[in-house]
Design an enzyme around this catalytic site. Structure first.
Site, PDB file in Angstrom:
ATOM      1  CB  SER A  13       7.558 -14.475 -43.271  1.00 39.45           C
ATOM      2  OG  SER A  13       7.234 -15.843 -43.343  1.00 39.45           O
ATOM      3  N   GLY A  16      12.944 -12.844 -37.835  1.00 40.05           N
ATOM      4  CA  GLY A  16      13.338 -12.275 -36.538  1.00 40.05           C
ATOM      5  C   GLY A  16      13.397 -10.757 -36.550  1.00 40.05           C
ATOM      6  CG  ASP A  71       6.657  -8.496 -34.412  1.00 38.38           C
ATOM      7  OD1 ASP A  71       7.453  -9.278 -33.854  1.00 38.38           O
ATOM      8  OD2 ASP A  71       6.343  -8.587 -35.603  1.00 38.38           O
ATOM      9  CD  GLU A 148      -0.460  -8.732 -47.884  1.00 36.57           C
ATOM     10  OE1 GLU A 148      -1.605  -9.097 -47.666  1.00 36.57           O
ATOM     11  OE2 GLU A 148       0.525  -9.081 -47.206  1.00 36.57           O
ATOM     12  CB  CYS A 392      -8.015 -14.722 -18.938  1.00 32.69           C
ATOM     13  SG  CYS A 392      -9.396 -13.768 -19.585  1.00 32.69           S
ATOM     14  CD  GLN A 396     -13.784 -16.433 -17.929  1.00 38.68           C
ATOM     15  OE1 GLN A 396     -13.981 -17.270 -18.799  1.00 38.68           O
ATOM     16  NE2 GLN A 396     -13.852 -15.132 -18.176  1.00 38.68           N
ATOM     17  CG  HIS A 531      -4.568 -11.870 -20.474  1.00 36.99           C
ATOM     18  ND1 HIS A 531      -4.383 -13.218 -20.705  1.00 36.99           N
ATOM     19  CD2 HIS A 531      -5.843 -11.594 -20.840  1.00 36.99           C
ATOM     20  CE1 HIS A 531      -5.492 -13.733 -21.209  1.00 36.99           C
ATOM     21  NE2 HIS A 531      -6.402 -12.769 -21.297  1.00 36.99           N
ATOM     22  CD  GLU A 533      -0.832 -13.320 -19.934  1.00 35.08           C
ATOM     23  OE1 GLU A 533      -0.992 -13.195 -18.698  1.00 35.08           O
ATOM     24  OE2 GLU A 533      -1.718 -13.783 -20.683  1.00 35.08           O
TER      25      GLU A 533
HETATM   26  N1  GLN Z   1     -13.217 -17.038 -23.134  1.00 27.75           N
HETATM   27  C1  GLN Z   1     -13.173 -16.267 -21.924  1.00 27.75           C
HETATM   28  C2  GLN Z   1     -13.906 -14.947 -22.061  1.00 27.75           C
HETATM   29  O1  GLN Z   1     -14.118 -14.468 -23.152  1.00 27.75           O
HETATM   30  C3  GLN Z   1     -11.746 -16.050 -21.481  1.00 27.75           C
HETATM   31  C4  GLN Z   1     -10.949 -15.205 -22.425  1.00 27.75           C
HETATM   32  C5  GLN Z   1      -9.463 -15.265 -22.189  1.00 27.75           C
HETATM   33  O2  GLN Z   1      -8.963 -16.213 -21.584  1.00 27.75           O
HETATM   34  N2  GLN Z   1      -8.738 -14.299 -22.684  1.00 27.75           N
HETATM   35  O3  GLN Z   1     -14.270 -14.348 -21.085  1.00 27.75           O
END
Ligand code: GLN
Length: 554
Positions: A13, A16, A71, A148, A392, A396, A531, A533
């Site tokens: 596994s 790549g 992936d 599997e 995220c 916070q 996010h 990214e």
């Molecule tokens: N733990 C935080 C939430 O659930 C942030 C989640 C995260 O960073 N993806 O809101």
């Protein structure tokens, strides 16, 4: 009629397959085809949302809220387009759907059995994704020989019988070890992998041989004879990451082009390309990776766990890739150092080491481990004018830090960590309050944010996105990013945060949820509840990452 390219893995596994599948998909897209990619995960989980990221790698989130194997991230990054959660099929999904149908009475009178019901369910899912597509690649997770993936190999064979073998090509991605005691590349494991594939009725059309070195003619001939695959279709894929290599996966499609794999696949599928591939921008980007002009150092402060003796860096793969994309477009090399935030908790003064970095990131995360250390790091970035990007959880905790140290709410916290804090500046989303089941239950997928004109975030999106509009981007100040969280900035604290100088630079359209924050008198202090990214690719870096890298360069 849709043509299919099936990618399976042999020997080990982690060979790549994902990046190889993504590269071939891009090669097909470059030839003018409408391409899609499906990842089959043979586990019983219905999605990757409930898998441990430190063991399985990052959970990828799609626009439509799927929580999927990483992936899919490779596919999106290589194709530069959004895929749906339908592009992931797991054993769990297949059986759940079948059992629900059986209970509903859809099969009334029939005995519901592995054959034909399981392969039929798999095929119907594949066909749904294939609508309107010229070529669909299907990567079958796991390794040939695993119990599997037998149902999925069976389904592929059944698909082949339906559509004809000229419309389906099989690629085996395999590994050629060089045991150190003999220093010779061995082909036997690959021969056995081919044998195992044949036991499922499948003869590979191509064998892509991963390994430390290129395959020599002797081994190619040996494989040709034992596997009955023409030597021109046995292709070397030596490592591209590690000592003595280009150290970037983005050379893979270029390398495979040199082997003429694209043309060979089209010949096998009896397809004429719709246009000549144009790799100029891609090659230019790869050149910038190989010869960058400058170097920046970035500290990623997070929670890291080891698996035995190994650290699984895959749990932040998208953040890494997004940083690389932004670095490439700014012609810099980014040296990323992973710092375990618990270190700062043990010795508070060790946070001073962050002075050596051009920028600091606190990525997404869950749970209390290392939280205070992350907060020290954020405070350090804020007070020392070091560029900061919060993703995220990173937003916070930046809000918690700001509330504690700038708004006089000294015991402020997120209720995820301290449910009885007197100042719950981060609190559970109301719609999350009564959810007890896991998997697919967070706030997931793409949500709109309205950006404040003239804010740093607004400017970043305007400058980058305007050139790279996707269909959802109607207006320069409305952006869509992907989410995966349960908590949010508590609306009851918006006012006090703003009064003390925090700019809420992006809010949900109803003004209730904070999506982006920034500090105006700082080199670069930006965080987002989303996010970004997940929407970054080599030729289209995510605006916030681009801004962060530029901030680090200043
Ligand atoms: N733990 C935080 C939430 O659930 C942030 C989640 C995260 O960073 N993806 O809101």
């Amino acid at each position: 009629m849709t043509k299919y390219i099936i990618v399976v893995g042999g020997v080990i596994s982690g060979v790549g397959k994902g990046v190889t599948t993504a590269s071939i998909a891009r090669m097909m897209q470059e030839r003018g085809f409408e391409v899609d990619v499906i990842k089959i995960d043979p586990y019983i989980n219905c999605d990757a949302g409930t898998l441990r990221p430190t063991e399985h790698g990052e959970v990828w989130v799609t626009d439509d809220g799927g929580e999927i194997d990483q992936d899919l991230g490779n596919y999106e990054r290589f194709l530069g387009k959004s895929l749906s959660k339908l592009n992931n099929i797991t054993t769990g999904q297949v059986y759940r759907a079948l059992i629900e149908k059986e209970r509903r009475g859809d099969f009334l009178g029939e005995t519901v059995q592995f054959i034909p019901h399981v392969p039929n369910e798999i095929k119907s899912r594949i066909k749904k994704v294939s609508e309107g597509k010229d070529i669909v690649l299907i990567e079958i997770g796991g390794t040939v020989g695993d119990y599997e993936n037998i149902p999925f190999l069976f389904a592929m064979k059944s698909l082949e019988n339906e559509i004809g073998s000229e419309n389906i090509a099989y690629i085996l991605v395999t590994y050629m070890p060089i045991p150190s005691h003999i220093e010779e590349m061995k082909s036997k494991p690959t021969q056995l992998a081919v044998k195992l594939l044949r036991e499922n009725g499948i003869q590979p059309d191509f064998i892509l041989c991963r390994g430390k070195k290129r395959l020599d003619e002797i081994r190619k001939n040996k494989l040709e004879l034992s596997a009955n695959v023409k030597s021109e279709n046995i292709i070397s894929m030596p490592d591209v990451v590690g000592p003595g290599t280009a150290n970037t996966i983005y050379v893979i499609p270029l390398d495979l082009e040199k082997e003429q794999l694209g043309e060979k696949i089209l010949k096998r599928l009896k397809l004429e390309k719709k246009k000549e591939p144009d790799w100029r921008d891609w090659e230019e980007a790869v050149k910038r990776i190989l010869v960058p002009e400058r170097v920046i150092r970035v500290a990623m402060v997070g929670k890291y766990l080891d698996i035995g003796d190994y650290q699984l860096t895959d749990s932040y793969i998208s953040v890494n890739e997004a940083l690389k994309h932004a670095a490439v477009s700014n012609n810099v090399k980014l040296e990323l150092e992973w710092i375990d935030s618990k270190e700062f908790e043990k010795d508070k003064s060790s946070v001073e080491k962050l002075k050596m970095f051009n920028g600091i990131i606190v990525p997404g995360g869950f749970g209390g481990s290392g939280v205070e250390g992350k907060i020290y790091a954020i405070k350090f970035a804020r007070e020392n004018n070091i560029p900061y990007l919060g993703l995220c959880f990173g937003l916070q905790l930046a809000v918690v830090e700001f509330a504690r140290n700038k708004c006089g709410l000294s015991s402020a916290h997120t209720t995820e960590i301290n449910p009885v804090t007197p100042y719950p500046v981060i609190d559970i989303l109301p719609e999350q309050r009564n959810i007890n089941s896991k998997g697919g239950t967070m706030r997931l997928g793409a949500y709109a944010a309205i950006l404040k004109p003239e804010s740093r975030v607004g400017n970043l999106y305007c400058s980058v996105e305007l050139n790279n509009c996707d269909k959802k981007f109607h207006n320069p100040l409305e952006v869509y990013e992907r989410h995966r969280h349960r908590y949010e900035v508590n609306p009851g604290y918006h006012k006090v945060l703003q009064e003390n100088g925090l700019v809420l630079s992006g809010l949900s359209p109803d003004g209730r949820l904070v999506e982006f924050i920034e500090l105006p008198d700082h080199k670069f202090f930006v965080a987002t509840q989303s996010h970004p990214e997940f929407k970054s690719s080599l030729l289209k870096p995510a605006p916030l990452f681009d801004g962060f890298v530029k901030g680090c360069l200043n």
